[in-house]
Scaffold this active site. Structure first.
Site, PDB file in Angstrom:
ATOM      1  N   HIS A 110       0.824  -1.211   0.000  1.00 42.98           N
ATOM      2  CA  HIS A 110       0.000   0.000   0.000  1.00 42.98           C
ATOM      3  C   HIS A 110       0.859   1.263   0.000  1.00 42.98           C
ATOM      4  O   HIS A 110       2.066   1.219   0.283  1.00 42.98           O
ATOM      5  CB  HIS A 110      -0.986  -0.005   1.168  1.00 42.98           C
ATOM      6  CG  HIS A 110      -0.345  -0.168   2.513  1.00 42.98           C
ATOM      7  ND1 HIS A 110       0.133  -1.375   2.969  1.00 42.98           N
ATOM      8  CD2 HIS A 110      -0.082   0.732   3.492  1.00 42.98           C
ATOM      9  CE1 HIS A 110       0.645  -1.214   4.163  1.00 42.98           C
ATOM     10  NE2 HIS A 110       0.552   0.051   4.511  1.00 42.98           N
TER      11      HIS A 110
ATOM     12  N   ARG B 226      -4.356   2.474  13.795  1.00 44.53           N
ATOM     13  CA  ARG B 226      -3.971   1.210  13.138  1.00 44.53           C
ATOM     14  C   ARG B 226      -3.545   0.167  14.162  1.00 44.53           C
ATOM     15  O   ARG B 226      -2.760   0.464  15.064  1.00 44.53           O
ATOM     16  CB  ARG B 226      -2.806   1.450  12.175  1.00 44.53           C
ATOM     17  CG  ARG B 226      -2.593   0.289  11.235  1.00 44.53           C
ATOM     18  CD  ARG B 226      -1.372   0.476  10.356  1.00 44.53           C
ATOM     19  NE  ARG B 226      -0.209  -0.135  10.987  1.00 44.53           N
ATOM     20  CZ  ARG B 226       1.032  -0.033  10.514  1.00 44.53           C
ATOM     21  NH1 ARG B 226       1.283   0.660   9.424  1.00 44.53           N
ATOM     22  NH2 ARG B 226       2.030  -0.619  11.135  1.00 44.53           N
TER      23      ARG B 226
END
Ligand code: SIN
Length: 288
Positions: free
Chosen positions: A263, A279
């Protein structure tokens, strides 16, 4: 709870609705989520999850053991973990009384989380707690398709090869590397060698496992040979045809599989507004 899931990209990506992670999930329900994640080639967007840090951590733990904020002594990254919740890493451009509320510019390069570790994290779960009116997307590359779209001859050539992923490379090329090292040099030599083609332990499918952020060299090749090969692989694995670009909605929870996706966070939103994300990161169980 009746979940619905639908594909949102020709490469990795499905969206799930009809799920409320504030409610307990039984094993069958969790198995259905995990299956949908694998079926979506390792990228699942769960909408509308206004969950607490405790609920985020509890759900993430269903995937495995979580990383905690035990980064090296002196590392500048330590400040970004959520106080009292070292499982949650904060990513944000926000400041409160001059104090950063998360890591700014986290992941603004192609990478698979922690690929420089001998057992890299298997998954990450990113929750959007505040989003700007536009911008701040995250791009995902489908590394199954990166492998599948190589010629058979190239697959054969790459199959026995291994690449070194290193924190030193991250340090050269990314601000994350610099922050992780921080004031200490204790971790500059962290690295791991991984097969360039890896087999996913759950799906049995093969993927291409290199990324521009952390992959330093191919073992056994001369530097010029390694650089040329890697440049081809970095370009091949980030072609638009195998990307999904996620435009965040408030309270999206995105689960990505670091074993078959990489990503890139697009840092284009700073003039537009605040972006504040939590996260969690699920440890990998073993070298592969
Ligand atoms: C990351 O690499 O974990 C950051 C992703 C993002 O902020 O979109």
């Amino acid at each position: 709870m009746g979940f619905q899931s639908r594909r949102i990209s020709p490469s990795s990506g499905a969206e799930m609705t009809g799920i409320d992670l504030r409610e307990p999930l039984d094993n069958n329900q969790f198995a259905a989520i995990r299956q949908a994640w694998n079926d979506a080639d390792g990228l699942l967007v769960i909408r509308d999850q206004n969950i607490s840090p405790e609920q985020h951590i509890a759900f993430s733990r269903r995937f495995g053991v979580l990383q905690r904020g035990e980064v090296s002594q002196g590392s500048l990254l330590s400040q970004y973990y959520l106080p009292r919740h070292p499982e949650i890493y904060r990513v944000s451009n926000k400041k409160k009384d001059g104090v950063p509320q998360g890591r700014e510019d986290a992941g603004t390069y192609w990478h698979s989380d922690g690929s420089w570790k001998p057992a890299p994290p298997m998954a990450s779960l990113l929750l959007a707690r505040e989003i700007p009116p536009y911008g701040g997307d995250t791009m995902f590359a489908d590394l199954y398709r990166a492998y599948e779209t190589l010629s058979d001859r190239m697959k054969d050539i790459l199959t026995p090869m291994r690449a070194v992923h290193s924190l030193a490379k991250a340090q050269e090329t990314t601000s994350y590397g610099k922050d992780l090292v921080g004031q200490s040099n204790a971790v500059v030599d962290r690295y791991a060698s991984h097969p360039i083609i890896r087999t996913h332990p759950e799906t049995g499918r093969k993927s291409l496992f290199v990324n521009r952020g952390f992959t330093d060299n191919i073992e056994g090749l001369a530097p010029a040979e390694s650089d040329a090969f890697l440049e081809f692989l970095f370009t091949h694995s980030s072609r638009p045809e195998i990307l999904y670009r996620h435009q965040w909605r408030l309270h999206d929870l995105v689960i990505w599989d670091n074993r078959c996706t990489m990503h890139y966070a697009v840092a284009d939103y700073k003039q537009a507004g605040d972006r504040y994300m939590h996260r969690t990161t699920v440890r990998g169980d073993a070298p592969f």
